[in-house]
Design an enzyme around this catalytic site. Sequence first.
Site, PDB file in Angstrom:
ATOM      1  N   ASP A 189       4.869  11.080 -20.469  1.00 57.47           N
ATOM      2  CA  ASP A 189       5.069  12.244 -21.330  1.00 57.47           C
ATOM      3  C   ASP A 189       3.724  12.955 -21.466  1.00 57.47           C
ATOM      4  OD1 ASP A 189       6.202  14.009 -23.223  1.00 57.47           O
ATOM      5  OD2 ASP A 189       7.499  12.415 -23.963  1.00 57.47           O
ATOM      6  N   ASP A 223       5.839  18.114 -22.538  1.00 57.95           N
ATOM      7  CA  ASP A 223       6.203  18.478 -23.900  1.00 57.95           C
ATOM      8  C   ASP A 223       5.893  19.959 -24.156  1.00 57.95           C
ATOM      9  OD1 ASP A 223       6.973  17.353 -26.587  1.00 57.95           O
ATOM     10  OD2 ASP A 223       5.011  18.171 -27.115  1.00 57.95           O
ATOM     11  N   GLU A 246       9.737  20.833 -20.890  1.00 59.70           N
ATOM     12  CA  GLU A 246      10.551  21.081 -22.084  1.00 59.70           C
ATOM     13  C   GLU A 246      10.392  22.559 -22.441  1.00 59.70           C
ATOM     14  OE1 GLU A 246      11.064  19.406 -26.655  1.00 59.70           O
ATOM     15  OE2 GLU A 246       9.063  19.509 -25.775  1.00 59.70           O
ATOM     16  N   HIS A 263      14.818  11.798 -27.869  1.00 60.44           N
ATOM     17  CA  HIS A 263      14.181  11.266 -29.087  1.00 60.44           C
ATOM     18  C   HIS A 263      14.178  12.271 -30.240  1.00 60.44           C
ATOM     19  CE1 HIS A 263      11.210  13.650 -27.025  1.00 60.44           C
ATOM     20  NE2 HIS A 263      10.477  13.684 -28.122  1.00 60.44           N
ATOM     21  N   ASP A 264      14.460  13.556 -29.955  1.00 59.12           N
ATOM     22  CA  ASP A 264      14.470  14.590 -30.986  1.00 59.12           C
ATOM     23  C   ASP A 264      15.876  14.968 -31.431  1.00 59.12           C
ATOM     24  OD1 ASP A 264      11.708  14.986 -31.150  1.00 59.12           O
ATOM     25  OD2 ASP A 264      11.690  16.481 -29.549  1.00 59.12           O
TER      26      ASP A 264
END
Length: 543
Positions: free
Chosen positions: A99, A200, A242, A316-317
């Site tokens: 990540d 990210d 993302e 995860h969000d």
Amino acid sequence: MNNTKWWQTAVIYQIYPRSFQDSDGDGIGDLRGIINRLDYLEHLGITAIWLSPVYKSPNDDNGYDISDYQDIMSEFGTMEDMEELIERAKLCNIRIIMDLVVNHTSDEHPWFIEARKGKDNPYRNYYIWRGPVNGGVPNSLRSTFSGSAWEFDEASGQYYLHLFSRRQPDLNWENSKVRQEVWDMMNFWLDKGVGGFRMDVIDLVGKIPDKEITGNGPKLHEYLQDMNRETFGKHDVLTVGETWGATPEVAKLYSDPDRNELSMVFQFEHIGLDQQDGGEKWDLKPLDVRELKQVLAKWQTELGNAGWNSLFWNNHDLPRIVSRWGDDKQYRVQSAKMFAILLHLMKGTPYIYQGEEIGMTNYPIQEISEAQDIETINMYQERIAEGYAKEDIIHSINVKGRDNARTPVQWDHSPNGGFTTGEPWLHVNSNYKEINVEANLKDPDSVFHCYRKLIELRKNNPIVVWGDFELVTRVPDQVFMYFRRYEGETWLVTANFSREPITLELPETGQAGEFIIGNYTRDDVDFKQLQLQPYEAFAVKLA
């Protein structure tokens, strides 16, 4: 296909390391825990692990606030553990996707500690500083985690920008030294043998804060092309950005192979469909399945060959899809499989979020004291101050809060679901005795075995990877049906998004040949009169 990339046929599994498997009893998942579970992931059949951040971090935003990009958070282990994970995963034919969080750092990163020392510090320009305007904040930019995106620094009398927590100052990508630091760090990890990067909020790095432009700034694609040339372009790796605001046209800019940027992006258009227009994610409305069909079909068709799709329901969000748009009580197994079948037979690279493959559910809370997530806590305090009813705020948290995805993975029916022998960092869902890996592995009809079969189908059937997609429109609103076509072969995928049975009459569809996969036992599929069970999904090859 010529020039096939390994990631086009891949299935990626996301691990949120804090919640995956604890190996030392401190209540926090770690790298050794992941190493100990590689045989499970190999059995599932995945190609790569997207690993949420394991870098050194003070954990203001659970590791998305990085204080050293080239060291490992001590809670997770050591650099030796990380190197062992990369090598051991390779033996299982699994790659590790790191990540990459380079829109911002932690305020404890040495660069920011230096930058804070004064306006003349050589690191000052690594971040974004502005003087007060009319005695207040420079402009009206807001943080994703509530409040202004500007934080006042007493010592220098200036504000610094943070589009997330105030402890996550934004890097200044206009500074070529910052970009070179990022390239060097990425090459450090590529030299260690990682399989790529999940990037990210990468669409924010081209921001122009003075014009209040955050996403898709004018230099964004130039930066990404430089990044490709200087780092991963020399390697056979996956890169996924993302990109919250992406349209299919914008996505092609990122992922058209001729542009030398990224492999693919995460787009989130479908994820906002249960949010009120003009509202925040906490302002809920029921999902309209017609809209979902339209949005997913658009992304399936409009990228063409000038882009590549990522396919996901969870991360995860995001809350657990089976609780969000399915039925996590009476029809939990059926609706979990329905979401799997519908998504995994589309064109693109599917992502499975840990626990999704066993049908894990959301964890409702009663009080804000049970929440850990910074976004959730900030929103609660802001909305209480604005006069919202506590019950309404808690309801929104239980539907959309990020902690829902972060409860520990449920491995077996022993205490804490086999996640830890200690006190878990976040509550384990109380349904772990029924919903766990061990029970799924033993039951040939479990959610796990449905995912395993879908991964096999993708590996063995080029139609799943390369076939054209066509939405079937002449069906009831709650039925999602599509064709995949490739080299003379046609598959039909059908899903009932309702807890009610639905009857269809589609004689023009033709004859069903081979039954490929489904979440109910079926003797045959008769399109002249097709009765769909609650949350039923299946795929058939047409004769």
